[in-house]
Design a protein around this motif. Sequence first.
Motif, PDB file in Angstrom:
ATOM      1  N   GLN A   1       0.834  -1.193   0.000  1.00  0.00           N
ATOM      2  CA  GLN A   1       0.000   0.000   0.000  1.00  0.00           C
ATOM      3  C   GLN A   1       0.878   1.255   0.000  1.00  0.00           C
ATOM      4  N   SER A   2       0.442   2.271  -0.735  1.00  0.00           N
ATOM      5  CA  SER A   2       1.218   3.506  -0.851  1.00  0.00           C
ATOM      6  C   SER A   2       1.425   4.168   0.506  1.00  0.00           C
TER       7      SER A   2
ATOM      8  N   ILE B   1       0.595   5.004 -17.432  1.00  0.00           N
ATOM      9  CA  ILE B   1       1.015   4.959 -16.026  1.00  0.00           C
ATOM     10  C   ILE B   1       2.387   5.610 -15.857  1.00  0.00           C
TER      11      ILE B   1
ATOM     12  N   ASN C   1       2.839   9.010 -13.816  1.00  0.00           N
ATOM     13  CA  ASN C   1       3.710   8.893 -12.640  1.00  0.00           C
ATOM     14  C   ASN C   1       4.784   9.962 -12.667  1.00  0.00           C
TER      15      ASN C   1
ATOM     16  N   TRP D   1       4.024   6.545  -4.109  1.00  0.00           N
ATOM     17  CA  TRP D   1       2.768   6.231  -4.781  1.00  0.00           C
ATOM     18  C   TRP D   1       3.020   5.756  -6.206  1.00  0.00           C
ATOM     19  N   ALA D   2       3.930   6.430  -6.925  1.00  0.00           N
ATOM     20  CA  ALA D   2       4.239   6.073  -8.310  1.00  0.00           C
ATOM     21  C   ALA D   2       4.890   4.699  -8.386  1.00  0.00           C
TER      22      ALA D   2
ATOM     23  N   ILE E   1       4.623   2.174  -6.220  1.00  0.00           N
ATOM     24  CA  ILE E   1       3.628   1.164  -5.890  1.00  0.00           C
ATOM     25  C   ILE E   1       2.667   0.956  -7.061  1.00  0.00           C
ATOM     26  N   ARG E   2       2.227   2.041  -7.663  1.00  0.00           N
ATOM     27  CA  ARG E   2       1.281   1.969  -8.775  1.00  0.00           C
ATOM     28  C   ARG E   2       1.871   1.196  -9.950  1.00  0.00           C
ATOM     29  N   GLN E   3       3.117   1.506 -10.310  1.00  0.00           N
ATOM     30  CA  GLN E   3       3.761   0.825 -11.429  1.00  0.00           C
ATOM     31  C   GLN E   3       3.979  -0.651 -11.120  1.00  0.00           C
TER      32      GLN E   3
ATOM     33  N   ARG F   1       2.432  -2.559  -8.977  1.00  0.00           N
ATOM     34  CA  ARG F   1       1.177  -3.294  -8.874  1.00  0.00           C
ATOM     35  C   ARG F   1       0.636  -3.660 -10.259  1.00  0.00           C
ATOM     36  N   TYR F   2       0.685  -2.694 -11.187  1.00  0.00           N
ATOM     37  CA  TYR F   2       0.157  -2.967 -12.525  1.00  0.00           C
ATOM     38  C   TYR F   2       0.943  -4.076 -13.206  1.00  0.00           C
TER      39      TYR F   2
END
Length: 344
Positions: free
Chosen positions: A13-14, A277, A281, A295-296, A298-300, A302-303
């Motif tokens: 989680q971010s 993304i 980001n 956040w960036a 984690i987002r990358q 996760r995808y």
Amino acid sequence: MSIFAKPLEFKGQSSEYFGIWLSNLLLTIVTLGIYSAWAKVRRKQYFYNNTYLEDAGFGYHATGLQILKGRLLVLAGFLLLNLLATFLPVLYGFVGLALFFLSPYLINLSLQFNARVTSYRNVRFHFEGSYWEAFLAYIVMPFLSVITLGLLAPVAVRFLLNYVWSRISYGGHSIDTHLSLSDFYKLFGVSVILPVTGLFVLATVLMTLSFTRPESAFSDNYAMASIAPFLLGFYVYIFFIGFVYRIFCMTLLFKGIAIPGAIRFSNTIHPGRLLFILITNFLAIILSIGLLIPWAQIRQHRYITENIATHASTDFAEFVAEAAEKQSAFGEEFADFDGVDLGL
């Protein structure tokens, strides 16, 4: 035998990772960079431990001291070369040549270290490389790419990935690679040749406009002021292209690696979505002055992670149990590994 798919899962989680990232940053600054070795361990452990396959996370077992030792060795090598270049230039040439031919061996040590400190369900990965193949992958093939003006770059990348991944094993099970050369040339054309060509054309237009201004309006300062923003944008774009190319190579990799008779991989990563993304980001990091880096990341991650799946053609629990038995038979079960991470 039927093959069933099991996607990877990322549970990070971010908000949780932000605390780790911030403390790593502050401690690295306070210790003048020394803590960065331990920061790397904390970061990798968080991402590895939260990446799940079959309800079990991966493990990262390196220590900050091992990474620090490796960095100090690399730093000492650079300092030695600089001192020799300044005071003993003749000896510098011999030492530099020796290090050049030693580099494939050092790279193999780094690959072995990174594999050895990675585990899944208490079973360590292993890397067994060969000096001459590493020499071809890291020295000869890149050189051929340069002298052919990039025409052999896809061949070099494919050769490198084949070398690295085909030498990795898990509990005695080696990884097999089947990478399509045509896919790498398509990726190279789309990700590198066309964008760089477009930038070159744009550069030519801007420079032409700049140097064809009326004489009264033209000056060296004006020319530099008009070109400087473009040069900055050009370098940022080239860096971005390299980053994107690296990730897309990874997507091709996960289409072509497998553990024969046990597991193969697949991915559903959509290039357009991934590019979106990456770009958003980057903008988020710039606009937040770096505060959205966690956040960036984690987002990358996760995808990418959740769009990679394994397809097991055998009972997965039995496969892991067999791997654990083979590891124990070789006496590798969580024994201390006295390696260092040279970061190569």
